[in-house]
Design a protein around this motif. Structure first.
Motif, short mmCIF file in Angstrom:
data_model
loop_
_atom_site.label_atom_id
_atom_site.label_comp_id
_atom_site.label_asym_id
_atom_site.label_seq_id
_atom_site.Cartn_x
_atom_site.Cartn_y
_atom_site.Cartn_z
N LEU A 1 39.22 25.31 29.45
CA LEU A 1 37.81 25.58 30.57
C LEU A 1 38.49 26.26 31.64
N VAL A 2 39.89 25.40 32.07
CA VAL A 2 40.77 27.06 33.30
C VAL A 2 40.68 28.61 32.74
N LEU A 3 41.42 28.42 31.50
CA LEU A 3 41.36 30.06 31.37
C LEU A 3 39.81 30.86 31.01
N LEU A 4 39.36 29.61 29.99
CA LEU A 4 37.66 30.10 29.69
C LEU A 4 37.31 30.71 30.92
N TYR A 5 37.49 30.19 32.18
CA TYR A 5 35.69 30.29 32.99
C TYR A 5 37.34 30.88 34.00
N GLY A 6 38.58 31.23 34.53
CA GLY A 6 38.91 31.61 35.70
C GLY A 6 39.95 33.43 35.31
N TRP A 7 39.60 33.08 33.69
CA TRP A 7 39.85 34.91 33.32
C TRP A 7 39.19 35.09 32.29
N LEU A 8 38.94 34.75 31.07
CA LEU A 8 37.94 35.34 30.02
C LEU A 8 36.62 35.74 30.80
N TRP A 9 36.12 35.04 31.56
CA TRP A 9 34.83 34.86 32.34
C TRP A 9 34.65 36.24 33.57
N ARG A 10 35.73 35.28 34.39
CA ARG A 10 35.99 36.22 35.72
C ARG A 10 36.04 38.28 34.80
N TRP A 11 37.29 38.43 33.97
CA TRP A 11 37.08 39.53 33.70
C TRP A 11 36.07 40.34 32.75
N ILE A 12 35.45 39.53 32.05
CA ILE A 12 34.37 39.95 31.68
C ILE A 12 32.97 40.25 32.70
N ALA A 13 33.15 39.85 34.02
CA ALA A 13 32.12 39.90 35.48
C ALA A 13 32.34 40.71 35.59
N ALA A 14 33.87 41.42 35.57
CA ALA A 14 34.37 42.36 36.18
C ALA A 14 33.94 43.77 36.06
N VAL A 15 34.35 43.69 34.70
CA VAL A 15 33.26 44.67 33.87
C VAL A 15 32.22 45.27 33.49
#
Length: 290
Positions: free
Chosen positions: A273-287
């Motif tokens: 869950l940390v990876l999904l939020y901290g890496w995947l979601w935050r990457w999508i949000a940044a893009v």
């Protein structure tokens, strides 16, 4: 012909035994029964020699010993080829951890998914660089396992690439025949290299190196978090299994070991869950500029 040697001491009351299904960890009494069988005592005669052993258990143990003679190569009973490298694993891991934590503390941040979409860099270029960094550091990670996991006089461990799961693994099954400290070092060598590389790029980040070292740090921290999930067969899973002398802790381990791995599996889900939020979601949000 001398019987196949299929036993290797693992501790005061633990031995590794080769079998068709992979290494088994047995106690000293069972190891003694195996040696009796290898000396020519039949399963029918064994309970009279070792009164604690039932006839059914003697037959089952004889089957395992016969199978193990055919599969002894699955349990290389040799010393490691590079013991000096194995002795260096723990110091490298500790130094990498301390230096990485210190550098990130100075930097004031732990780069996560947002580092995959740095401002002013085309998203496709940043994504391509992240994939390249992941491939190169994975190669370094697995090379560490291969070099430290080589048995004396034997071939390099096999590396398998599973494209459908985007996972690369090195076969270290034979290390169950090694002394526990050597096995743990071979299993931890990949993480030690990850931490050493992380220390270098975290230091670069702390010195204001720009978007590239931040991206490398984000990749390496994500891998370290992923490796910590024991609900998959990660480095952490195998290291804990080796520390407990339990090659199949989820199925064949004691109730205490199975409860421990159930708790660790719950922790692994939290790490996902940390990876999904901290890496995947935050990457999508940044893009997406969210």
């Amino acid at each position: 012909m001398a019987p196949a040697v299929t036993l290797r001491r693992r501790g005061p009351d633990a031995w590794a035994l080769a079998s068709r299904d992979g290494p088994l960890i047995v106690d000293a009494r069972t190891a003694d029964a195996v040696r009796h069988l290898q000396q020519g005592i039949t399963p029918d005669e064994l309970p009279a020699t070792l009164t604690w052993l039932t006839p059914a258990d003697a037959e089952e143990l004889a089957r395992i010993v016969d199978d193990g003679a055919e599969h002894a190569r699955d349990l290389e009973l040799t010393d490691p080829a590079h013991p000096a490298l194995l002795r260096a694993v723990a110091p490298i891991a500790l130094a990498g951890l301390v230096l990485s934590a210190s550098a990130l503390l100075v930097a004031g941040t732990v780069p996560a998914g947002g580092a995959f979409a740095p401002p002013g860099v085309p998203p496709l270029l940043a994504a391509a660089v992240a994939v390249l960094v992941a491939v190169v550091t994975t190669a370094l990670h697995e090379s560490a396992h291969v070099l430290t996991g080589r048995p004396r006089g034997g071939p390099l461990p096999r590396v398998r690439l599973r494209w459908w799961r985007a996972v690369t693994t090195a076969d270290l099954t034979h290390t169950w025949g090694w002394a526990k400290p050597h096995q743990l070092a071979a299993l931890g060598a990949g993480v030690a290299v990850d931490l050493a590389v992380l220390a270098a790029f975290a230091g670069w980040t702390a010195l204001g190196g720009g978007w590239f070292p931040r991206l490398v740090v984000a990749v390496l921290v994500a891998r370290l978090i992923w490796q910590g999930g024991t609900h998959r067969r990660t480095d952490a899973y195998f290291a804990v299994a080796a520390a407990l002398d339990s090659p199949s802790p989820r199925q064949a381990g004691s109730p205490r070991v199975r409860r421990l791995f159930a708790a660790l599996a719950a922790l692994g889900v939290c790490l996902d869950l940390v990876l999904l939020y901290g890496w995947l979601w935050r990457w999508i949000a940044a893009v997406a500029g969210l």
